[in-house]
Design an enzyme around this catalytic site. Structure first.
Site, PDB file in Angstrom:
ATOM      1  N   LYS A  98      -9.249  -6.515   1.699  1.00 52.95           N
ATOM      2  CA  LYS A  98     -10.436  -5.929   2.332  1.00 52.95           C
ATOM      3  C   LYS A  98     -11.570  -5.682   1.332  1.00 52.95           C
ATOM      4  O   LYS A  98     -12.022  -4.545   1.147  1.00 52.95           O
ATOM      5  CB  LYS A  98     -10.057  -4.644   3.073  1.00 52.95           C
ATOM      6  CG  LYS A  98      -9.077  -4.888   4.211  1.00 52.95           C
ATOM      7  CD  LYS A  98      -8.732  -3.636   4.974  1.00 52.95           C
ATOM      8  CE  LYS A  98      -7.765  -3.965   6.096  1.00 52.95           C
ATOM      9  NZ  LYS A  98      -7.355  -2.767   6.858  1.00 52.95           N
TER      10      LYS A  98
ATOM     11  N   ASP B 152      -6.893 -12.827  15.187  1.00 53.83           N
ATOM     12  CA  ASP B 152      -6.394 -11.460  15.088  1.00 53.83           C
ATOM     13  C   ASP B 152      -6.846 -10.749  16.359  1.00 53.83           C
ATOM     14  O   ASP B 152      -8.034 -10.489  16.539  1.00 53.83           O
ATOM     15  CB  ASP B 152      -6.957 -10.788  13.843  1.00 53.83           C
ATOM     16  CG  ASP B 152      -6.573  -9.319  13.741  1.00 53.83           C
ATOM     17  OD1 ASP B 152      -5.837  -8.830  14.610  1.00 53.83           O
ATOM     18  OD2 ASP B 152      -7.021  -8.658  12.793  1.00 53.83           O
TER      19      ASP B 152
ATOM     20  N   ASP C 222       1.839  -9.913  15.339  1.00 53.57           N
ATOM     21  CA  ASP C 222       0.719  -9.679  16.246  1.00 53.57           C
ATOM     22  C   ASP C 222      -0.458 -10.614  15.975  1.00 53.57           C
ATOM     23  O   ASP C 222      -1.510 -10.479  16.594  1.00 53.57           O
ATOM     24  CB  ASP C 222       0.258  -8.224  16.171  1.00 53.57           C
ATOM     25  CG  ASP C 222      -0.148  -7.808  14.759  1.00 53.57           C
ATOM     26  OD1 ASP C 222       0.036  -8.604  13.824  1.00 53.57           O
ATOM     27  OD2 ASP C 222      -0.642  -6.675  14.599  1.00 53.57           O
TER      28      ASP C 222
END
Length: 347
Positions: free
Chosen positions: A157, A217, A106
């Protein structure tokens, strides 16, 4: 070399557009992104693919088949339960060779695959992580680079103030089969949180290669819109189906019918068999999917329609995204997003 495309997740951040389809099958320029990805990799010499599937497996398999219609080979690694990024790779182990590509399917990108493969061949590590640079790495996996591209640390993250750099994991890897020893079987394993840190700690050799091409993204509607504006502006030179009109930023598919007094304001991409009513103004920045019907007097700008949408006479749309089969109008709609199971009403 085979490419393993990870396409098993739900893509919740792009809902409601992905309520009924996996995120890699979201339309980009009127074609599923997964199809674009396979065709691009084919042009760069990759002709064997394994697709890791879980949710909406039937949709992906029915659309892509065995790959023969694209001139490639496609096999499927089916997950009975979601196994995470590393678990999905382990689940596909029997279908993979001694060295292979792994791609989060994706992630929108255009890169020089052969350059990345050459980099991998020149170092002594088991894994190459393709990297891209972002302003805010806190939503991604950030890396600390050492000499020769060796990755010293990988932090998934991190807080912005604690990020080791602005270089992040681009979701594309070149992997030697020996690295699979570090992934346990039978359960969910994260390559970002578990496998990469383990490989780095054990000195197995994890290297970073910075990408030079386009990367996006598309996990939010804002970024999904921007992706399409980049396509229309040719900042992302994705192939566009249809006839380009005099290089002026208008692309028309076959069988398009345009009513009297209607105006296309570039850049605009119109798919095949679309009907546009009299005195409608479409654009700037509009993408219209195949078989859609737009009534008369419609004003539509910075809006994306998937296939077979119906826009009623007099509607005014701006910054909207409508999934396949959506009916909308005649209201004024701004930043409306819906899929085919909804009918848009007033905000």
């Amino acid at each position: 070399m085979k490419a393993l495309l990870l396409a098993g997740g739900l893509g919740t951040r792009l809902r409601p557009l992905t309520e009924n389809r996996p995120k890699p099958m979201a339309l980009v320029g009127n074609r599923p992104w997964l199809e674009h990805l396979i065709l691009d990799y084919k042009q760069q010499g990759i002709r064997s693919f394994v697709i890791a599937v879980k949710h909406y497996r039937e949709m992906i398999e029915s659309h892509l088949g065995d790959g023969s219609k694209y001139g490639v080979s496609i096999e499927y690694a089916v997950e009975k339960e979601l196994l995470g990024t590393a678990g999905a790779i382990k689940n596909a182990e029997a279908l993979l060779g001694d060295r292979f590509l792994v791609v989060n399917a994706d992630i929108i990108h255009q890169m020089d695959l052969q350059k990345a493969i050459r980099f991998h061949e020149e170092h002594d590590g088991m894994v190459t992580i393709c990297l891209t640079e972002v302003d805010d790495p806190s939503h991604y996996g950030a890396v600390e680079m050492g000499q020769g591209g060796r990755i010293r640390s990988f932090v998934e993250k991190p807080k912005l103030a604690e990020a080791p750099s602005n270089l992040i994991n681009a979701g594309i890897y070149i992997v030697d089969r020996a690295a699979l020893r570090y992934i346990p079987s039978g359960g969910a394993v994260s390559i970002e949180k578990e496998t990469f840190p383990l490989l780095i700690r054990n000195g197995a050799g994890v290297f970073g290669h910075k990408l030079e091409g386009y990367w996006m993204d598309m996990g939010t509607t804002e970024r999904y819109r921007q992706l399409h504006w980049d396509v229309l502006d040719r900042r992302f030179p994705l192939p566009i189906s249809g006839e380009a009109l005099d290089d002026n930023g208008i692309w028309l598919g076959t069988g398009v019918r345009i009513g009297q007094g209607a105006l296309l304001v570039p850049p605009v991409m119109i798919g095949p068999n679309v009907t546009i009513g009299d005195r409608s103004v479409i654009g700037p920045y509009a993408v219209v999917g195949a078989g859609s019907r737009i009534g008369g007097g419609v004003r539509m700008a910075r809006t994306i329609l998937w296939d077979r949408c119906r826009i009623r006479t007099g509607a005014q749309l701006s910054n909207c995204i409508f999934g396949t089969g959506t009916h909308a109008g005649p209201h004024i709609l701004h930043e409306a997003v819906c899929n085919r199971v909804l009918e848009v009403q007033r905000p």
